[in-house]
Design a protein around this motif. Sequence first.
Motif, PDB file in Angstrom:
ATOM      1  N   ASP A 382      26.305  21.057 -14.153  1.00  0.00           N
ATOM      2  CA  ASP A 382      25.426  21.981 -14.531  1.00  0.00           C
ATOM      3  C   ASP A 382      23.972  21.579 -15.127  1.00  0.00           C
ATOM      4  O   ASP A 382      23.662  20.832 -15.665  1.00  0.00           O
ATOM      5  CB  ASP A 382      25.929  22.819 -15.802  1.00  0.00           C
ATOM      6  N   PRO A 383      23.019  21.859 -13.952  1.00  0.00           N
ATOM      7  CA  PRO A 383      23.361  22.499 -12.723  1.00  0.00           C
ATOM      8  C   PRO A 383      24.121  21.630 -11.815  1.00  0.00           C
ATOM      9  O   PRO A 383      23.829  20.497 -11.775  1.00  0.00           O
ATOM     10  CB  PRO A 383      21.817  22.818 -12.473  1.00  0.00           C
ATOM     11  N   VAL A 384      24.412  22.338 -10.710  1.00  0.00           N
ATOM     12  CA  VAL A 384      25.028  21.584  -9.739  1.00  0.00           C
ATOM     13  C   VAL A 384      24.192  20.903  -8.852  1.00  0.00           C
ATOM     14  O   VAL A 384      24.658  19.914  -8.020  1.00  0.00           O
ATOM     15  CB  VAL A 384      25.879  22.849  -8.738  1.00  0.00           C
ATOM     16  N   SER A 385      23.030  21.093  -8.866  1.00  0.00           N
ATOM     17  CA  SER A 385      21.974  20.265  -8.203  1.00  0.00           C
ATOM     18  C   SER A 385      21.899  18.862  -8.626  1.00  0.00           C
ATOM     19  O   SER A 385      21.471  17.902  -7.942  1.00  0.00           O
ATOM     20  CB  SER A 385      20.532  20.968  -8.416  1.00  0.00           C
ATOM     21  N   GLN A 386      22.539  18.692  -9.615  1.00  0.00           N
ATOM     22  CA  GLN A 386      22.678  17.161 -10.095  1.00  0.00           C
ATOM     23  C   GLN A 386      23.265  16.342  -8.851  1.00  0.00           C
ATOM     24  O   GLN A 386      23.291  15.035  -8.635  1.00  0.00           O
ATOM     25  CB  GLN A 386      23.443  16.910 -11.112  1.00  0.00           C
ATOM     26  N   LEU A 387      24.325  16.859  -8.228  1.00  0.00           N
ATOM     27  CA  LEU A 387      25.075  16.238  -7.166  1.00  0.00           C
ATOM     28  C   LEU A 387      24.143  15.950  -6.088  1.00  0.00           C
ATOM     29  O   LEU A 387      24.502  14.647  -5.399  1.00  0.00           O
ATOM     30  CB  LEU A 387      26.279  17.058  -6.724  1.00  0.00           C
ATOM     31  N   TYR A 388      23.030  16.357  -5.719  1.00  0.00           N
ATOM     32  CA  TYR A 388      22.163  16.460  -4.659  1.00  0.00           C
ATOM     33  C   TYR A 388      21.073  15.384  -5.009  1.00  0.00           C
ATOM     34  O   TYR A 388      20.537  14.685  -4.449  1.00  0.00           O
ATOM     35  CB  TYR A 388      21.789  17.560  -4.069  1.00  0.00           C
ATOM     36  N   PHE A 389      20.471  15.854  -6.285  1.00  0.00           N
ATOM     37  CA  PHE A 389      19.117  15.161  -6.470  1.00  0.00           C
ATOM     38  C   PHE A 389      19.334  14.582  -7.797  1.00  0.00           C
ATOM     39  O   PHE A 389      18.183  13.937  -8.434  1.00  0.00           O
ATOM     40  CB  PHE A 389      18.210  16.258  -6.812  1.00  0.00           C
ATOM     41  N   GLY A 390      20.132  14.608  -8.667  1.00  0.00           N
ATOM     42  CA  GLY A 390      20.169  13.991 -10.015  1.00  0.00           C
ATOM     43  C   GLY A 390      21.199  12.845 -10.080  1.00  0.00           C
ATOM     44  O   GLY A 390      20.848  12.219 -11.497  1.00  0.00           O
ATOM     45  N   TYR A 391      21.880  12.322  -9.377  1.00  0.00           N
ATOM     46  CA  TYR A 391      22.450  11.024  -9.443  1.00  0.00           C
ATOM     47  C   TYR A 391      21.544   9.930  -9.221  1.00  0.00           C
ATOM     48  O   TYR A 391      20.432   9.761  -8.725  1.00  0.00           O
ATOM     49  CB  TYR A 391      23.690  10.900  -8.436  1.00  0.00           C
ATOM     50  N   ARG A 392      21.718   8.833 -10.240  1.00  0.00           N
ATOM     51  CA  ARG A 392      20.796   7.781 -10.512  1.00  0.00           C
ATOM     52  C   ARG A 392      21.458   6.558  -9.846  1.00  0.00           C
ATOM     53  O   ARG A 392      22.581   6.244  -9.732  1.00  0.00           O
ATOM     54  CB  ARG A 392      20.685   7.609 -11.932  1.00  0.00           C
ATOM     55  N   HIS A 393      20.536   5.612  -9.472  1.00  0.00           N
ATOM     56  CA  HIS A 393      20.956   4.173  -9.030  1.00  0.00           C
ATOM     57  C   HIS A 393      20.697   3.148 -10.136  1.00  0.00           C
ATOM     58  O   HIS A 393      19.429   3.058 -10.643  1.00  0.00           O
ATOM     59  CB  HIS A 393      20.126   4.011  -7.611  1.00  0.00           C
ATOM     60  N   ILE A 394      21.680   2.602 -10.513  1.00  0.00           N
ATOM     61  CA  ILE A 394      21.363   1.774 -11.816  1.00  0.00           C
ATOM     62  C   ILE A 394      21.835   0.125 -11.228  1.00  0.00           C
ATOM     63  O   ILE A 394      23.213   0.103 -10.864  1.00  0.00           O
ATOM     64  CB  ILE A 394      22.429   1.896 -13.016  1.00  0.00           C
ATOM     65  N   SER A 395      20.948  -0.810 -10.960  1.00  0.00           N
ATOM     66  CA  SER A 395      21.193  -2.014 -10.444  1.00  0.00           C
ATOM     67  C   SER A 395      20.015  -2.779 -10.929  1.00  0.00           C
ATOM     68  O   SER A 395      19.070  -2.297 -11.377  1.00  0.00           O
ATOM     69  CB  SER A 395      21.411  -1.737  -8.930  1.00  0.00           C
ATOM     70  N   MET A 409      23.578  10.514 -14.164  1.00  0.00           N
ATOM     71  CA  MET A 409      23.187  11.559 -13.388  1.00  0.00           C
ATOM     72  C   MET A 409      22.101  12.171 -14.526  1.00  0.00           C
ATOM     73  O   MET A 409      22.240  11.598 -15.733  1.00  0.00           O
ATOM     74  CB  MET A 409      24.081  12.769 -13.324  1.00  0.00           C
ATOM     75  N   GLU A 410      21.233  13.020 -14.163  1.00  0.00           N
ATOM     76  CA  GLU A 410      20.300  13.759 -14.881  1.00  0.00           C
ATOM     77  C   GLU A 410      19.896  15.116 -14.144  1.00  0.00           C
ATOM     78  O   GLU A 410      20.214  15.131 -13.025  1.00  0.00           O
ATOM     79  CB  GLU A 410      19.008  12.860 -15.193  1.00  0.00           C
ATOM     80  N   ASN A 411      19.367  16.017 -15.007  1.00  0.00           N
ATOM     81  CA  ASN A 411      18.996  17.223 -14.754  1.00  0.00           C
ATOM     82  C   ASN A 411      17.786  17.085 -13.722  1.00  0.00           C
ATOM     83  O   ASN A 411      16.847  16.971 -14.399  1.00  0.00           O
ATOM     84  CB  ASN A 411      18.972  18.149 -15.686  1.00  0.00           C
ATOM     85  N   PRO A 412      17.865  17.157 -12.558  1.00  0.00           N
ATOM     86  CA  PRO A 412      16.534  17.324 -11.746  1.00  0.00           C
ATOM     87  C   PRO A 412      15.591  18.572 -11.773  1.00  0.00           C
ATOM     88  O   PRO A 412      14.699  18.364 -11.687  1.00  0.00           O
ATOM     89  CB  PRO A 412      17.192  17.190  -9.990  1.00  0.00           C
ATOM     90  N   GLU A 413      16.298  19.483 -12.599  1.00  0.00           N
ATOM     91  CA  GLU A 413      15.398  20.529 -12.974  1.00  0.00           C
ATOM     92  C   GLU A 413      14.514  20.094 -14.207  1.00  0.00           C
ATOM     93  O   GLU A 413      13.589  21.153 -14.457  1.00  0.00           O
ATOM     94  CB  GLU A 413      16.086  21.827 -13.018  1.00  0.00           C
ATOM     95  N   ARG A 414      14.698  19.285 -14.754  1.00  0.00           N
ATOM     96  CA  ARG A 414      14.047  18.546 -15.699  1.00  0.00           C
ATOM     97  C   ARG A 414      13.886  17.300 -15.441  1.00  0.00           C
ATOM     98  O   ARG A 414      14.386  16.239 -16.546  1.00  0.00           O
ATOM     99  CB  ARG A 414      14.845  18.959 -17.168  1.00  0.00           C
TER     100      ARG A 414
END
Length: 532
Positions: A382-395, A409-414
Amino acid sequence: MSDQRVPVLIVGAGLSGLSTATFLGLHGVPALVVERHPTTSQHPKAYGQYPHVMEALRLAGLERRYLEASVLQDVRIMIGVSMAGPIFHTIDEALWPDLSALTTAAWGGAGQDRSEPILADRARELGATIRFSTEVVSFEQDDEGVTVVLRDIPTGERSTVRADYLVAADGHRGGIRGRLGIGGHGRGLLHRLMDVHFEADVPADLPASGHVLMHLQNPELPGGYGDLGNPEQLNRYLFGVRLDERTQAEDLTEERWLELIRIAVGVPDLPVKLTRRGEEPVEIRHWIADRIRDGRVFLVGDAVRIVPPNGGFGGNTAVMDGFYLAWKLAMVVNGQAGPGLLDSYEPERYPYAETIAAHGLAAFLRAEGQELGEDAMQADPDPVSQLYFGYRHISDAIVREADDDGAPMENPERPTGRPGSRAPHVPLVKDGADISSIELLGRSFVLLTGAEGEPWAAAAAQAAAELGIELAVHRIGGDGGLTDPANTWATTYGVTESGATLVRPDFYVAWRSRDASGTTELTGALRAVLDR
């Protein structure tokens, strides 16, 4: 001695392999692609492209081609007994959620049978060679590269290719992963189905008339379930039923198919014309590889994970595997990055593979009316947009900040704009035309700075010269014709107007400096990201 030397050999000309070849070509590396089948996929499946995928395809010059090939724009997804009802659930309102605050890219609706030829054509335009009807006989890797023996299937002629790197895009059953001894985990086989194509004029007054993708829960169907859809033409349908202990492939005669179709539509006397019957069962699986890299061999697409088709994540993730891997391979092959950059592929992509597998399994189980279980995502983010724009790359290819909590993940709307997050969309104006900040990215590393960021141009030029890379600088609000009408870019990216954000070619923030005091740190940040 090898017959041919190539920088990258890709095994498999499906979505992931062709995407990898396309984006390698975009970054100046011509790949050799081999595929055991004689053509790209002829089967209409894997419909739909999410907007983040369309952004990547836009970068490759393919957005218009995909939109022209799209067929899914008016499709409803429904769950019910038959097209005549009762209907348990309609989710058309969630099929194309409004993501306009996050991107200017549209949703795509092309099927795999249309998508693969588009990618193949573009890959060739960018220098790739594609050899169909060609299979891998053996391969062996060493510290310097991979030697692969190929066989031309029609003639039986063998050849040897020496590649710097091998990309396994050969699917779940392809063989590269198995020869490497890489296992997997998951629920495995969920069910097997047979499908048939048919034509019928379905009455327009049925509850599920029009363009529909329908999950059927009907005790009169084999196993109690079925799937029915007509995404391309109103009177042309694809229908699939389960195989179980009471129904095997040989039991599905023409007469039996006609009976089952009429049950699925809910019209007992419906005139039906069968146009093509499936030749072998389709397997629906939930499975994830235990690892996705072995030395100079990288797994992409279905070689990484198999997810149920619910939600369309399999095909979309396959395309993005190629997008995220290609720029790293290209920079290493071109001598612009050390081999350590490739060590970031698995820690960045593997957690997302697990997430998508859990999401796809949950969508499948909900459509089946089954309990989710611990290995399925209990609820959409929540929101589902995290699956498209909110997943992070940690490396190690990200210069993380001291207060980074490592959240996947983080909320791409914020948006936070922090390193490891996807560069957020900000509406800008360039030379009088509206653009997205994302349209400034992708061809190379990019440094974004503000109206007071003039010192960054010299710092970027010095870093690019020292490292031998391309580093584009875009000064937002300066005198270069790029403006921020809403005055939001700096806040959105978490910097000041004198600060800067370094963005990788895959749209991910690599490093940032909140003000101009970080100009002396830019070269060091790039060295860290590029393993230099």
